[in-house]
Design an enzyme around this catalytic site. Structure first.
Site, PDB file in Angstrom:
ATOM      1  CE  LYS A   8     -11.537   0.010  -9.284  1.00  0.00           C
ATOM      2  NZ  LYS A   8     -10.724  -0.964  -8.527  1.00  0.00           N
ATOM      3  CE1 TYR A  40     -12.879   3.191  -8.014  1.00  0.00           C
ATOM      4  CE2 TYR A  40     -15.223   3.133  -8.516  1.00  0.00           C
ATOM      5  CZ  TYR A  40     -14.144   2.637  -7.827  1.00  0.00           C
ATOM      6  OH  TYR A  40     -14.310   1.578  -6.957  1.00  0.00           O
ATOM      7  CE1 TYR A  50      -0.947  -7.813 -19.760  1.00  0.00           C
ATOM      8  CE2 TYR A  50       0.428  -9.478 -18.714  1.00  0.00           C
ATOM      9  CZ  TYR A  50       0.292  -8.250 -19.334  1.00  0.00           C
ATOM     10  OH  TYR A  50       1.399  -7.471 -19.526  1.00  0.00           O
ATOM     11  NE  ARG A  82     -16.172   4.408   0.545  1.00  0.00           N
ATOM     12  CZ  ARG A  82     -15.383   3.371   0.272  1.00  0.00           C
ATOM     13  NH1 ARG A  82     -15.730   2.476  -0.624  1.00  0.00           N
ATOM     14  NH2 ARG A  82     -14.235   3.220   0.898  1.00  0.00           N
ATOM     15  CG  ASP A  87       2.379   4.542  -6.781  1.00  0.00           C
ATOM     16  OD1 ASP A  87       1.530   3.754  -7.259  1.00  0.00           O
ATOM     17  OD2 ASP A  87       2.497   5.725  -7.142  1.00  0.00           O
ATOM     18  CB  VAL A  88       0.668  -1.211  -7.226  1.00  0.00           C
ATOM     19  CG1 VAL A  88       0.776  -1.850  -5.861  1.00  0.00           C
ATOM     20  CG2 VAL A  88      -0.700  -0.574  -7.417  1.00  0.00           C
ATOM     21  CG  ASP A 102      -2.153   0.815   1.099  1.00  0.00           C
ATOM     22  OD1 ASP A 102      -2.033   2.028   0.900  1.00  0.00           O
ATOM     23  OD2 ASP A 102      -3.253   0.241   1.176  1.00  0.00           O
ATOM     24  N   GLY A 111      -5.343   4.933   2.553  1.00  0.00           N
ATOM     25  CA  GLY A 111      -5.400   3.900   3.603  1.00  0.00           C
ATOM     26  C   GLY A 111      -4.798   4.378   4.899  1.00  0.00           C
TER      27      GLY A 111
HETATM   28  P1  NAD Z   1      -9.801   2.207   0.453  1.00  0.00           P
HETATM   29  O1  NAD Z   1      -9.539   3.593  -0.022  1.00  0.00           O
HETATM   30  O2  NAD Z   1     -10.151   2.003   1.892  1.00  0.00           O
HETATM   31  O3  NAD Z   1      -8.566   1.268   0.124  1.00  0.00           O
HETATM   32  C1  NAD Z   1      -7.784   1.401  -1.015  1.00  0.00           C
HETATM   33  C2  NAD Z   1      -6.337   1.233  -0.617  1.00  0.00           C
HETATM   34  O4  NAD Z   1      -5.507   1.295  -1.795  1.00  0.00           O
HETATM   35  C3  NAD Z   1      -5.848   2.347   0.322  1.00  0.00           C
HETATM   36  O5  NAD Z   1      -5.220   1.787   1.450  1.00  0.00           O
HETATM   37  C4  NAD Z   1      -4.871   3.140  -0.550  1.00  0.00           C
HETATM   38  O6  NAD Z   1      -3.851   3.763   0.200  1.00  0.00           O
HETATM   39  C5  NAD Z   1      -4.361   2.072  -1.498  1.00  0.00           C
HETATM   40  N1  NAD Z   1      -3.829   2.590  -2.763  1.00  0.00           N
HETATM   41  C6  NAD Z   1      -4.430   3.448  -3.626  1.00  0.00           C
HETATM   42  N2  NAD Z   1      -3.622   3.692  -4.680  1.00  0.00           N
HETATM   43  C7  NAD Z   1      -2.499   2.949  -4.486  1.00  0.00           C
HETATM   44  C8  NAD Z   1      -1.303   2.765  -5.237  1.00  0.00           C
HETATM   45  N3  NAD Z   1      -1.098   3.395  -6.404  1.00  0.00           N
HETATM   46  N4  NAD Z   1      -0.364   1.920  -4.754  1.00  0.00           N
HETATM   47  C9  NAD Z   1      -0.558   1.266  -3.571  1.00  0.00           C
HETATM   48  N5  NAD Z   1      -1.656   1.416  -2.831  1.00  0.00           N
HETATM   49  C10 NAD Z   1      -2.623   2.248  -3.275  1.00  0.00           C
HETATM   50  O7  NAD Z   1     -10.957   1.612  -0.479  1.00  0.00           O
HETATM   51  P2  NAD Z   1     -11.761   0.238  -0.359  1.00  0.00           P
HETATM   52  O8  NAD Z   1     -13.179   0.558  -0.131  1.00  0.00           O
HETATM   53  O9  NAD Z   1     -11.069  -0.698   0.563  1.00  0.00           O
HETATM   54  O10 NAD Z   1     -11.634  -0.308  -1.851  1.00  0.00           O
HETATM   55  C11 NAD Z   1     -10.689  -1.302  -2.198  1.00  0.00           C
HETATM   56  C12 NAD Z   1     -10.898  -1.755  -3.630  1.00  0.00           C
HETATM   57  O11 NAD Z   1     -12.211  -2.279  -3.795  1.00  0.00           O
HETATM   58  C13 NAD Z   1     -10.732  -0.633  -4.661  1.00  0.00           C
HETATM   59  O12 NAD Z   1     -10.069  -1.162  -5.790  1.00  0.00           O
HETATM   60  C14 NAD Z   1     -12.159  -0.270  -5.000  1.00  0.00           C
HETATM   61  O13 NAD Z   1     -12.258   0.244  -6.301  1.00  0.00           O
HETATM   62  C15 NAD Z   1     -12.874  -1.606  -4.859  1.00  0.00           C
HETATM   63  N6  NAD Z   1     -14.300  -1.432  -4.573  1.00  0.00           N
HETATM   64  C16 NAD Z   1     -14.728  -1.081  -3.315  1.00  0.00           C
HETATM   65  C17 NAD Z   1     -16.090  -0.923  -3.074  1.00  0.00           C
HETATM   66  C18 NAD Z   1     -16.628  -0.593  -1.701  1.00  0.00           C
HETATM   67  O14 NAD Z   1     -17.848  -0.501  -1.529  1.00  0.00           O
HETATM   68  N7  NAD Z   1     -15.803  -0.431  -0.686  1.00  0.00           N
HETATM   69  C19 NAD Z   1     -17.010  -1.079  -4.125  1.00  0.00           C
HETATM   70  C20 NAD Z   1     -16.526  -1.404  -5.383  1.00  0.00           C
HETATM   71  C21 NAD Z   1     -15.175  -1.595  -5.597  1.00  0.00           C
HETATM   72  N1  UDP Z   2     -24.974  10.612  -0.650  1.00  0.00           N
HETATM   73  C1  UDP Z   2     -25.818  11.458   0.086  1.00  0.00           C
HETATM   74  N2  UDP Z   2     -25.267  12.179   1.119  1.00  0.00           N
HETATM   75  C2  UDP Z   2     -23.958  12.102   1.463  1.00  0.00           C
HETATM   76  C3  UDP Z   2     -23.113  11.230   0.736  1.00  0.00           C
HETATM   77  C4  UDP Z   2     -23.665  10.501  -0.326  1.00  0.00           C
HETATM   78  O1  UDP Z   2     -27.012  11.552  -0.188  1.00  0.00           O
HETATM   79  O2  UDP Z   2     -23.554  12.792   2.417  1.00  0.00           O
HETATM   80  C5  UDP Z   2     -25.560   9.839  -1.757  1.00  0.00           C
HETATM   81  C6  UDP Z   2     -24.790   9.911  -3.078  1.00  0.00           C
HETATM   82  O3  UDP Z   2     -25.190  11.035  -3.828  1.00  0.00           O
HETATM   83  C7  UDP Z   2     -25.189   8.602  -3.732  1.00  0.00           C
HETATM   84  C8  UDP Z   2     -25.388   7.649  -2.540  1.00  0.00           C
HETATM   85  O4  UDP Z   2     -25.520   8.473  -1.405  1.00  0.00           O
HETATM   86  O5  UDP Z   2     -26.419   8.740  -4.385  1.00  0.00           O
HETATM   87  C9  UDP Z   2     -24.197   6.711  -2.334  1.00  0.00           C
HETATM   88  O6  UDP Z   2     -23.023   7.498  -2.345  1.00  0.00           O
HETATM   89  P1  UDP Z   2     -21.580   6.897  -2.050  1.00  0.00           P
HETATM   90  O7  UDP Z   2     -20.608   8.010  -2.219  1.00  0.00           O
HETATM   91  O8  UDP Z   2     -21.594   6.190  -0.740  1.00  0.00           O
HETATM   92  O9  UDP Z   2     -21.362   5.753  -3.129  1.00  0.00           O
HETATM   93  P2  UDP Z   2     -21.630   5.610  -4.705  1.00  0.00           P
HETATM   94  O10 UDP Z   2     -22.325   6.833  -5.241  1.00  0.00           O
HETATM   95  O11 UDP Z   2     -20.280   5.431  -5.272  1.00  0.00           O
HETATM   96  O12 UDP Z   2     -22.487   4.426  -4.779  1.00  0.00           O
END
Ligand code: NAD
Ligand code: UDP
Length: 321
Positions: free
Chosen positions: A152, A148, A162, A189, A59-60, A34, A39
């Site tokens: 993805k 984003y 790959y 969020r 940094d990956v 990380d 994080g």
């Molecule tokens: P998070 O921000 O808590 O964790 C992401 C981690 O990646 C952090 O610790 C950050 O420091 C690290 N990071 C970012 N860029 C980096 C880099 N270039 N090199 C090394 N480390 C790096 O977010 P999360 O909610 O734990 O999400 C983790 C993964 O899951 C992400 O890829 C995200 O897109 C995916 N994801 C999460 C959710 C969710 O609801 N939490 C939903 C869909 C997808």
């Molecule tokens: N949202 C909201 N109030 C807040 C933060 C988010 O109403 O203070 C809404 C946002 O506009 C979205 C939903 O909650 O419609 C979920 O947002 P989040 O950022 O958690 O995730 P994502 O939009 O990526 O699903």
């Protein structure tokens, strides 16, 4: 017999840290990586004393080198909340593209199986509800969320390439909104936003009229789904999420009830391209992995609220809007 070795990127983040816990528990040798951009080492500091855990601050998006054998790679590094990826859009694009490329190269070199964390955001603002894996999505590539979503989508494309052209064993999980302990209180969020506001005695901010929907999955359920997918032989993307769909307004009311706050709801402008509806079709996960979520929202929210309440006062004071 020597332990299986797994590299987990994004290890200090919300999901990455829970994955580290799971694989340590399964007796793997876990290598966490990380760069701490979003994080927090506090999420994994309990693992530092273990012999089967090591950590690289790296940094990956830059060349990744891991000495010795590697059996699995879980690529979870990426900013994940809208305020994070709007603040660091270029790093978000790079970690999804260059970072994924580097790790696929590593997987190929080490003959490791690699699973990537994709997202329901590949469906954009979907015209189909619930979203099955066959749906191609409705993404605005040049809108604010494009950094984003397109990172993805590219990540999925290069991962399939790959697999097809280099024979790398790959898995793709499309993760829907997940919540639980170790979310950052100030990551913007919706769940940490509402709970943080309730704890600070502020009004709760709903964006738009609150009629947009999401479907929230508790973190333990998600981790189990990811574990099963990694161990399966299925190469196409699989949705993992909880299909229990709710409007943001109803969700806000649930948080008000849970926290007992007497603050009111205030309405703010809906961010551009905010998806109007989101709900996973989990037929594939059920059929292929025998997986479905077990933790209901009432239970999951209670555990998460207890976690946020247990944080030191400084964590609560830091807010970003
Ligand atoms: P998070 O921000 O808590 O964790 C992401 C981690 O990646 C952090 O610790 C950050 O420091 C690290 N990071 C970012 N860029 C980096 C880099 N270039 N090199 C090394 N480390 C790096 O977010 P999360 O909610 O734990 O999400 C983790 C993964 O899951 C992400 O890829 C995200 O897109 C995916 N994801 C999460 C959710 C969710 O609801 N939490 C939903 C869909 C997808
Ligand atoms: N949202 C909201 N109030 C807040 C933060 C988010 O109403 O203070 C809404 C946002 O506009 C979205 C939903 O909650 O419609 C979920 O947002 P989040 O950022 O958690 O995730 P994502 O939009 O990526 O699903």
């Amino acid at each position: 017999m020597s332990k299986k070795r797994i590299l987990i990127t994004g290890a200090a983040g919300f999901l990455g840290s829970h994955l580290c816990d799971r694989f340590v528990k399964e007796d793997y040798h876990v290598i966490g990586m990380d760069n701490l951009i979003t994080g927090d080492l506090a999420n994994i500091e309990h693992l530092f004393k273990l012999e089967n855990f090591e950590f690289y601050n790296h940094d990956v998006s830059k060349f990744v080198h891991i000495p010795g054998k590697l059996h699995y790679i879980l690529h979870f590094a990426s900013p994940a909340s809208p305020i994070d990826y709007l603040k660091i859009p270029i790093q978000t694009l790079k970690v999804g593209s260059l970072g994924t490329h580097n790790l696929l190269g590593l997987a190929r070199n080490k003959k490791a199986r690699m699973l990537i964390a994709s997202t329901s955001e590949v469906y954009g603002d979907p015209n189909v509800n619930p979203q099955p894996e066959e749906y191609w999505g409705n993404v605005n590539p040049v809108g604010p969320r494009g950094v984003y979503d397109e990172a993805k989508r590219f990540q999925e494309a290069i991962t399939m390439a790959y697999h097809t052209f280099h024979g790398v064993e790959t898995r793709i999980v499309r993760i829907f909104n997940t919540y639980g302990p170790r979310m950052r209180l100030n990551d913007g969020r919706v769940l940490p936003a509402f709970i943080g506001q309730a704890l600070r005695g502020e009004d709760l901010t709903i964006f738009g009229d609150g009629s947009q929907t999401r479907s929230f999955c508790y973190v333990d359920d998600l981790i189990e789904g990811i574990y099963r997918l990694l161990m399966s032989d299925y190469v196409q993307p699989v949705n993992i999420g909880n299909p229990d769909e709710i409007t943001i307004r109803q969700f806000c009311e649930e948080i008000i009830k849970l926290t007992g706050t007497s603050q009111k709801i205030v309405y703010k402008e809906l961010p551009q391209d905010d998806p109007k509806q989101r709900r996973p079709d989990i037929t594939k996960a059920q059929a292929l992995l025998g997986w479905e979520p077990k933790v209901g929202r009432a239970e999951g929210l209670k555990i998460t609220y207890e976690y946020f309440k247990s944080l030191p006062a400084e964590a609560l004071a830091k807010v970003e809007h």
